[in-house]
Design an enzyme around this catalytic site. Structure first.
Site, mmCIF file in Angstrom:
data_model
loop_
_atom_site.group_PDB
_atom_site.id
_atom_site.type_symbol
_atom_site.label_atom_id
_atom_site.label_comp_id
_atom_site.label_asym_id
_atom_site.label_seq_id
_atom_site.Cartn_x
_atom_site.Cartn_y
_atom_site.Cartn_z
ATOM 1 N N LYS A 185 0.816 -1.222 0.000
ATOM 2 C CA LYS A 185 0.000 0.000 0.000
ATOM 3 C C LYS A 185 0.850 1.272 0.000
ATOM 4 O O LYS A 185 0.300 2.380 -0.063
ATOM 5 C CB LYS A 185 -0.951 0.004 1.205
ATOM 6 N N LEU A 186 2.155 1.134 0.050
ATOM 7 C CA LEU A 186 3.024 2.302 -0.131
ATOM 8 C C LEU A 186 3.081 2.731 -1.592
ATOM 9 O O LEU A 186 3.731 3.720 -1.930
ATOM 10 C CB LEU A 186 4.432 1.995 0.382
#
Length: 711
Positions: A185-186
């Site tokens: 999710k970065l």
């Protein structure tokens, strides 16, 4: 260090000390409770997400169907035998839950589960992969040492120690699920709020709307909150001081997910894993608070445990056995492999598309959302040269093939084998698929000029006919929001990007009476087919295209072009205007302010609620039908907790009922043969029986209240 991590620094100073640590005797209570919960959830999952209740629709026995197994030699068995496979899987899950013939039950479950999993790549997702991993781990563990039928049958294993690596594997697996999901999710799309922007409008986020606008809820709560929780959940659950906050966070998170997504038992399975991070004797302390008369059926609360040959007792048997070393080697290698798998896509390059690998083992959950605007399948007869078109999705029930090159290759190969039945010889198959990922431009994902039947594809080489994602155009997404905000409610817009040398052939429906193309970047040549005219359009210019006719949009600039279709559904706009006028007439007639008598065709507007009406005007019919739908939807939304639970329970009852009845029919067919067709028809009709609907069919009630399917 021992207080924080549960082991001493000396336990890591040598291989022998590490082996002794991983085989340290540990309380079996927490593992036994998890085993029971996991088996229960998997037994339910067999009837739900695994598809027992609609197995006959899933496999379509005898029909020409294109399938997408991981290995092409894998094929489903005949339908009655597939029901038997599901029975074995279900009984295996029950055996795990009860701890009955535990090892054999685990083998029954995982052998059938992985067969079904590999049989259909289109059904892959991260949590289905996780179920298979946990089932595999439990097969190797001593999960039947606590609260199990095996413990009653074999007193020697009842309440016996289990080695620490049993807990180490499960805890690390769950940590990986959370932490790698957070790492994924970065991704810039997630951090900037483009992956799941639609979620901010869900009613679950209404409390946040009191203090935050929807845009900030999307950015800070949905995306920011999801990122922080995934990165921190594993750490919060591991340490004693932070575990209560971890429990609160993940419980709230998974309860929300159970309402936001159709993910079956995943939320509940993850909730069941959380207690694994607690002290392993927590069930004994928990059940000790129950009344004494219940102790006979509840798990053991006595702290006395038996020694086990699976564990290492330095004070008794200081010498390490081969199986202890093997268990330690397996634990270390498995953990390394699980950290490596989400990043192994540099090996399986053929499965990489705009996103890496087959969705299902990378823990990149919800990071990418897609929308498909246009899908065209063209076939060409290899002998006659005749060209025709296929309905997208013909011969298959799946839609995921549109995004994966390996599945597209399988689909094209299958079509080339089926089309000769329809007098199409040596068919060539071409796909023109337009996709938007994370709110970017709609663009082609595969080269439409390549015959996929003969195209090269290898699991270990990059796909040569994959079109690149136009990431350089991603900054346009902020401009999209400005453009969409400047439009009225009746105007729709689609953003398109295309490659030099290619063109889009499009047909404008007669309902879209005001359609125009606006160029944002690049240079276009628009051909109106019927008029046989070409128009050159530059950035900042626009051209109106006729309704009810084909046109072609060529990209003639050296760089990719960007343009947008702006259109109004004039038919629906006129219908909405008529609905507004009818609503005004209805309100005036009901409150007595209407001065003129209503003509006969408008009399149904003032009929009493529940009264049968026979509207002759088609617009009045649609208006009244829409009003009934809106009332039904409102009634469902405002239903109380008991009514909602009853509706849910009835629906699940008839779903599970159908699965078990169809299974009974299949097993009977295997045992004694097929009955006469009339009898089989009656049996299937009985299995298909649904709950009576008091206020219209379920399909009618669930339609959107402002939708107009009749158009």
């Amino acid at each position: 260090m021992e207080r924080l991590f549960g082991f001493k620094k000396e336990d890591l100073t040598s291989w022998s000390s590490l082996v002794a640590l991983l085989n340290r005797p540990t309380d079996p209570a927490s593992l036994g409770i998890f085993r029971c919960l996991f088996g229960l959830l998997m037994a339910i999952d067999v009837t739900q997400e695994r598809g027992l209740s609609h197995l006959d629709f899933k496999y379509l026995d005898g029909a020409p169907v294109c399938r997408f197994p991981l290995f092409n030699f894998l094929q489903p068995l005949p339908l009655d035998w597939m029901y038997l496979v599901y029975v074995v899987m279900f009984l295996g899950a029950l055996g795990i839950m009860l701890g009955c013939f535990y090892r054999f039950s685990c083998l029954m479950f995982i052998s059938t589960y992985w067969y079904i999993f590999f049989l259909d790549k289109t059904a892959w997702n991260n949590h289905s992969y996780l179920y298979g991993l946990i089932g595999f781990q439990l097969t190797l563990m001593d999960g039947n040492r606590y609260w199990s039928i095996d413990g009653l049958r074999r007193p020697s294993i009842r309440n016996a120690h289990v080695p620490l690596w049993n807990y180490t594997l499960l805890r690390t697996q769950i940590f990986i699920v959370y932490f790698i999901a957070g790492i994924k999710k970065l991704d810039a799309d997630w951090v900037e709020g483009y992956s799941m922007s639609y979620l901010a409008h869900h009613w679950l986020f209404d409390p946040f709307k009191v203090i935050l606008p929807v845009e900030l809820i999307n950015l800070l709560v949905v995306h920011g909150g999801g990122l922080i929780l995934d990165l921190s959940a594993g750490y919060l659950l591991f340490f004693d001081a932070t575990r209560p906050y971890g429990f609160l966070s993940v419980t709230y998170f998974h309860c929300m997910n159970s309402q936001l997504f159709s993910i079956g038992m995943f939320s509940y399975t993850m909730l069941a894993t959380s207690p694994l991070f607690c002290y392993t004797d927590w069930p004994r302390r928990f059940f000790a608070h129950f009344p004494a008369f219940l102790r006979a059926v509840l798990p053991l609360t006595s702290p006395d445990q038996q020694p086990s040959a699976s564990c290492v007792y330095p004070e008794i048997t200081p010498k390490l056995r081969f199986k202890h070393r093997l268990a330690a080697i397996f634990t270390v290698l498995y953990i390394i492999e699980q950290f490596f798998m989400p990043y192994s896509h540099f090996i399986t390059k053929g499965y990489n598309n705009w996103t890496n690998g087959l969705y299902g083992y990378s823990w990149d959950m919800m990071v990418h959302s897609r929308s498909h605007q246009h899908v065209k399948i063209t076939y060409k007869d290899g002998q006659t040269g005749d060209i025709g078109y296929l309905n997208p999705g013909v011969f298959t029930q799946s839609r995921r093939w549109k995004d994966h090159g390996d599945m597209l290759k399988q689909y094209a190969t299958c079509l080339s084998q089926l089309l000769p039945r329809y007098n199409i010889s040596e068919p060539e198959i071409y796909f023109d698929i337009w996709v938007s990922i994370n709110e970017r431009f709609q663009q082609r994902i595969f080269d439409p000029r390549v015959d996929i039947v003969t195209a090269d594809w290898s699991p270990f080489k990059p796909n040569p006919w994959l079109m690149p994602l136009l990431v350089d155009l991603s900054p346009w997404r902020t401009k999209f929001q400005e453009i969409e905000g400047s439009l009225d409610n009746q105007t729709e817009i689609v953003f398109i990007a295309d490659f030099p040398g290619l063109h889009l052939e499009n047909f404008v429906s007669e309902d879209l009476g005001n359609t125009s193309i606006h160029v944002l970047q690049g240079k276009l040549n628009v051909e109106v087919v019927e008029e046989k005219k070409n128009y050159t359009v530059q950035p900042g210019e626009q051209i109106k295209v006729p309704a009810g006719a084909y046109h072609k949009v060529y990209t003639v600039s050296e760089d990719p072009s960007c343009y947008m279709y702006v259109y109004v559904n004039t038919t629906e706009a006129a219908l909405q205007d008529n609905f507004t006028k009818l609503l005004e007439i209805q309100e005036r007639a009901r409150n007595g302010t209407e001065t003129e008598p209503l003509p006969p065709e408008l009399q149904p507007l003032i009929a009493a609620e529940g009264e049968e009406v026979n509207a002759t005007d088609p617009i009045v019919q649609l208006f009244l039908k829409r009003q009934r739908r809106m009332k039904e939807v409102k009634k469902r939304r405002e239903a109380g907790v008991l009514e909602r639970f009853e509706r849910f329970a009835v629906k699940k009852y008839y779903t599970i009922r159908r699965g078990f009845l169809m299974t009974a029919i299949a097993l009977r067919n295997l045992a004694v043969g097929l009955p006469p067709l009339e009898q089989l028809t009656r049996e299937v009709a009985f299995a298909n029986m649904k709950a009576p609907q008091a206020d219209g069919s379920q399909e009618e009630r669930l339609k959107d209240e402002v939708g107009h399917g009749e158009l």
